[in-house]
Motif scaffolding. Structure first.
Motif, mmCIF file in Angstrom:
data_model
loop_
_atom_site.group_PDB
_atom_site.id
_atom_site.type_symbol
_atom_site.label_atom_id
_atom_site.label_comp_id
_atom_site.label_asym_id
_atom_site.label_seq_id
_atom_site.Cartn_x
_atom_site.Cartn_y
_atom_site.Cartn_z
ATOM 1 N N GLN A 122 0.872 -1.194 0.000
ATOM 2 C CA GLN A 122 0.000 0.000 0.000
ATOM 3 C C GLN A 122 0.902 1.236 0.000
ATOM 4 O O GLN A 122 0.819 2.088 0.886
ATOM 5 C CB GLN A 122 -0.901 -0.007 1.230
ATOM 6 C CG GLN A 122 -1.865 -1.187 1.259
ATOM 7 C CD GLN A 122 -2.820 -1.090 2.433
ATOM 8 O OE1 GLN A 122 -3.514 -0.103 2.621
ATOM 9 N NE2 GLN A 122 -2.850 -2.132 3.232
ATOM 10 N N HIS A 123 1.743 1.281 -1.002
ATOM 11 C CA HIS A 123 2.813 2.292 -0.980
ATOM 12 C C HIS A 123 2.293 3.716 -1.037
ATOM 13 O O HIS A 123 2.871 4.617 -0.442
ATOM 14 C CB HIS A 123 3.828 2.022 -2.089
ATOM 15 C CG HIS A 123 3.243 1.901 -3.448
ATOM 16 N ND1 HIS A 123 3.174 2.943 -4.312
ATOM 17 C CD2 HIS A 123 2.679 0.837 -4.078
ATOM 18 C CE1 HIS A 123 2.604 2.534 -5.432
ATOM 19 N NE2 HIS A 123 2.296 1.267 -5.315
ATOM 20 N N GLU A 124 1.166 3.955 -1.730
ATOM 21 C CA GLU A 124 0.669 5.340 -1.814
ATOM 22 C C GLU A 124 0.238 5.819 -0.424
ATOM 23 O O GLU A 124 0.553 6.932 -0.004
ATOM 24 C CB GLU A 124 -0.523 5.444 -2.789
ATOM 25 C CG GLU A 124 -0.175 5.167 -4.242
ATOM 26 C CD GLU A 124 0.733 6.243 -4.863
ATOM 27 O OE1 GLU A 124 0.957 7.275 -4.211
ATOM 28 O OE2 GLU A 124 1.222 6.022 -5.982
ATOM 29 N N PHE A 125 -0.483 4.964 0.264
ATOM 30 C CA PHE A 125 -0.951 5.293 1.613
ATOM 31 C C PHE A 125 0.236 5.445 2.575
ATOM 32 O O PHE A 125 0.331 6.413 3.339
ATOM 33 C CB PHE A 125 -1.896 4.189 2.093
ATOM 34 C CG PHE A 125 -2.271 4.278 3.542
ATOM 35 C CD1 PHE A 125 -3.154 5.248 4.004
ATOM 36 C CD2 PHE A 125 -1.734 3.380 4.465
ATOM 37 C CE1 PHE A 125 -3.490 5.332 5.352
ATOM 38 C CE2 PHE A 125 -2.063 3.456 5.806
ATOM 39 C CZ PHE A 125 -2.945 4.435 6.251
ATOM 40 N N VAL A 126 1.161 4.502 2.503
ATOM 41 C CA VAL A 126 2.308 4.509 3.421
ATOM 42 C C VAL A 126 3.192 5.734 3.160
ATOM 43 O O VAL A 126 3.646 6.404 4.094
ATOM 44 C CB VAL A 126 3.100 3.192 3.292
ATOM 45 C CG1 VAL A 126 4.428 3.257 4.030
ATOM 46 C CG2 VAL A 126 2.263 2.031 3.822
ATOM 47 N N PRO B 56 11.689 -1.291 -7.740
ATOM 48 C CA PRO B 56 12.619 -0.307 -7.182
ATOM 49 C C PRO B 56 12.049 1.115 -7.145
ATOM 50 O O PRO B 56 12.362 1.881 -6.236
ATOM 51 C CB PRO B 56 13.825 -0.370 -8.135
ATOM 52 C CG PRO B 56 13.658 -1.600 -8.936
ATOM 53 C CD PRO B 56 12.251 -2.056 -8.860
ATOM 54 N N HIS B 57 11.186 1.466 -8.111
ATOM 55 C CA HIS B 57 10.609 2.819 -8.102
ATOM 56 C C HIS B 57 9.721 3.018 -6.867
ATOM 57 O O HIS B 57 9.685 4.099 -6.277
ATOM 58 C CB HIS B 57 9.821 3.087 -9.392
ATOM 59 C CG HIS B 57 8.700 2.114 -9.633
ATOM 60 N ND1 HIS B 57 8.918 0.798 -9.943
ATOM 61 C CD2 HIS B 57 7.359 2.266 -9.552
ATOM 62 C CE1 HIS B 57 7.751 0.182 -10.072
ATOM 63 N NE2 HIS B 57 6.794 1.049 -9.832
ATOM 64 N N ILE B 58 9.024 1.942 -6.458
ATOM 65 C CA ILE B 58 8.180 2.025 -5.250
ATOM 66 C C ILE B 58 9.067 2.155 -4.013
ATOM 67 O O ILE B 58 8.822 2.978 -3.125
ATOM 68 C CB ILE B 58 7.270 0.776 -5.151
ATOM 69 C CG1 ILE B 58 6.211 0.836 -6.249
ATOM 70 C CG2 ILE B 58 6.627 0.667 -3.772
ATOM 71 C CD1 ILE B 58 5.328 -0.388 -6.331
ATOM 72 N N GLU C 94 10.404 5.709 -3.773
ATOM 73 C CA GLU C 94 9.383 6.683 -3.379
ATOM 74 C C GLU C 94 9.115 6.636 -1.866
ATOM 75 O O GLU C 94 9.047 7.666 -1.201
ATOM 76 C CB GLU C 94 8.066 6.378 -4.124
ATOM 77 C CG GLU C 94 8.019 6.947 -5.513
ATOM 78 C CD GLU C 94 8.080 8.464 -5.501
ATOM 79 O OE1 GLU C 94 7.143 9.067 -4.984
ATOM 80 O OE2 GLU C 94 9.080 9.033 -5.976
ATOM 81 N N VAL C 95 8.972 5.417 -1.345
ATOM 82 C CA VAL C 95 8.658 5.275 0.091
ATOM 83 C C VAL C 95 9.858 5.703 0.942
ATOM 84 O O VAL C 95 9.699 6.373 1.973
ATOM 85 C CB VAL C 95 8.208 3.826 0.404
ATOM 86 C CG1 VAL C 95 8.132 3.589 1.908
ATOM 87 C CG2 VAL C 95 6.860 3.548 -0.242
ATOM 88 N N SER D 130 22.188 5.091 -1.690
ATOM 89 C CA SER D 130 22.092 5.766 -0.378
ATOM 90 C C SER D 130 20.664 6.265 -0.099
ATOM 91 O O SER D 130 20.458 7.406 0.318
ATOM 92 C CB SER D 130 23.064 6.948 -0.299
ATOM 93 O OG SER D 130 24.368 6.510 -0.530
ATOM 94 N N LEU D 131 19.690 5.391 -0.323
ATOM 95 C CA LEU D 131 18.291 5.794 -0.103
ATOM 96 C C LEU D 131 17.988 5.932 1.387
ATOM 97 O O LEU D 131 17.043 6.620 1.776
ATOM 98 C CB LEU D 131 17.342 4.801 -0.769
ATOM 99 C CG LEU D 131 17.473 4.672 -2.292
ATOM 100 C CD1 LEU D 131 16.422 3.719 -2.857
ATOM 101 C CD2 LEU D 131 17.363 6.020 -2.991
ATOM 102 N N VAL D 132 18.733 5.210 2.219
ATOM 103 C CA VAL D 132 18.770 5.504 3.658
ATOM 104 C C VAL D 132 20.242 5.457 4.071
ATOM 105 O O VAL D 132 21.052 4.786 3.418
ATOM 106 C CB VAL D 132 17.982 4.502 4.550
ATOM 107 C CG1 VAL D 132 16.495 4.623 4.399
ATOM 108 C CG2 VAL D 132 18.442 3.088 4.331
#
Ligand code: SF4
Ligand code: SF4
Length: 309
Positions: free
Chosen positions: A140-144, A168-170, A173-174, A215-217
């Motif tokens: 539920q990536h949009e909601f999260v 990977p795009h999801i 985004e999150v 380095s997304l986190v």
């Protein structure tokens, strides 16, 4: 109109799911079916009824209100037919003993956030915040994403517990709104992973590399968790494979062990499902402290940096 998400729990005062004191939001729906899953009520992407037969006193209240004939009396006891049930919740509201439970509720981001904000003073004092888990948050990536983004507007620290089983795009985004990340590695062999979880691990492992290389986190806020399921995924060859994968990441990633337990076993019956690991062919057991210490020693000897969060 606000985006809605399906969640099955909000748990307060957690101290094991990221830094400090945290509020956990459990998103419902998961593409994996890990044999040892302790939150099976989080797997299906719709509300469902849990029926605890041991709590049922056969009062028949549910049979009177059920509009679908999914709960009926037969031979002086209640028969619940999951196929006919629409999870309307009418039986849950009248059941006097709590034998019926509705899991899964559609909520807005505002509704979740208002719960999360109630504990702001604990987050500030402890360095805690919000952790989104499940189920699988990326389903539920949009909601999260919106929940995390709004939490960041209040300067709340955000963490996500995920399998990274998503495009990977999801993931990207999150993670734009995520401070801290937990990812499981359940096995490195794709065929074995498929057998144990219902999906291959190729996407998961490539996403782990992707998160670190882009380095997304921050690597200091990235924890790999290894569920230790004795005689199922923890032979030395399998653990060595995981250690080699972690070493190949070329980042000093923290690793945490998640010892097998059976606290969620009773939920399977309430969901009308089998607990696969009950089958003696698996020979699973709850690991002792000494058993876990020997696994920790082995992984440490292979250069894995173990931590406990
Ligand atoms: S949830 Fe609704 S349809 Fe399902 S058994 Fe209860 S009353 Fe019947
Ligand atoms: S209402 Fe609850 S206790 Fe009564 S028969 Fe139905 S499930 Fe059992």
């Amino acid at each position: 109109m606000q985006i809605k998400g399906l969640i099955f729990n909000i748990q307060k005062y957690s101290i094991h799911d990221g830094p400090g004191i945290r509020t956990l939001v459990f998103v419902k729906g998961c593409p994996l079916r890990c044999l040892w899953c302790c939150n099976p009520e989080g797997q299906t992407p719709q509300p469902e009824i849990m029926y605890y037969r041991n709590l049922c006193v056969s009062c028949g209240m549910c049979t009177k209100v059920c509009p679908r004939g999914a709960s009926v009396f037969r031979d002086n006891s209640v028969v619940y037919n999951r196929e006919l049930c629409t999870s309307c919740g009418a039986c849950v509201r009248v059941c006097p003993t709590g034998a019926r439970k509705l899991v899964g509720k559609y909520v807005t981001v505002d509704e979740v956030l208002s719960e999360v904000l109630k504990d702001m003073k604990f987050y500030v004092r402890s360095g805690g915040g919000l952790t989104v888990g499940g189920g699988e948050p990326l389903t539920q990536h949009e909601f999260v994403k919106e929940l995390l983004r709004r939490a960041k507007e209040y300067a709340i620290h955000t963490a996500v517990e995920t399998s990274l089983y998503a495009g990977p795009h999801i993931v990207k985004e999150v993670l734009r709104h995520t401070d801290y990340l937990f990812v499981d590695i359940k096995h490195v062999d794709p065929t074995k992973h498929l057998e144990l979880t219902g999906v291959s691990n190729e996407l998961i492992l490539s996403n782990i590399r992707y998160v670190l290389s882009e380095s997304l986190v921050d690597v200091s806020s990235f924890v790999i968790r290894i569920p230790i399921i004795p005689s199922v995924n923890d032979d030395y060859g399998s653990l060595r494979g995981i250690a080699e994968f972690i070493r190949s990441l070329k980042h000093e990633v923290s690793v945490e062990l998640l010892p097998y337990h059976e606290l969620g076993k009773h939920k399977y019956e309430a969901l009308g499902r089998e607990y696969a690991l009950s089958n003696p062919i698996w020979k699973v057991f709850i690991p002792s402290k000494e058993y876990l210490e020997s696994i920790s020693k082995f992984l440490t000897s292979l250069g894995v940096k173990l931590v406990s969060t």
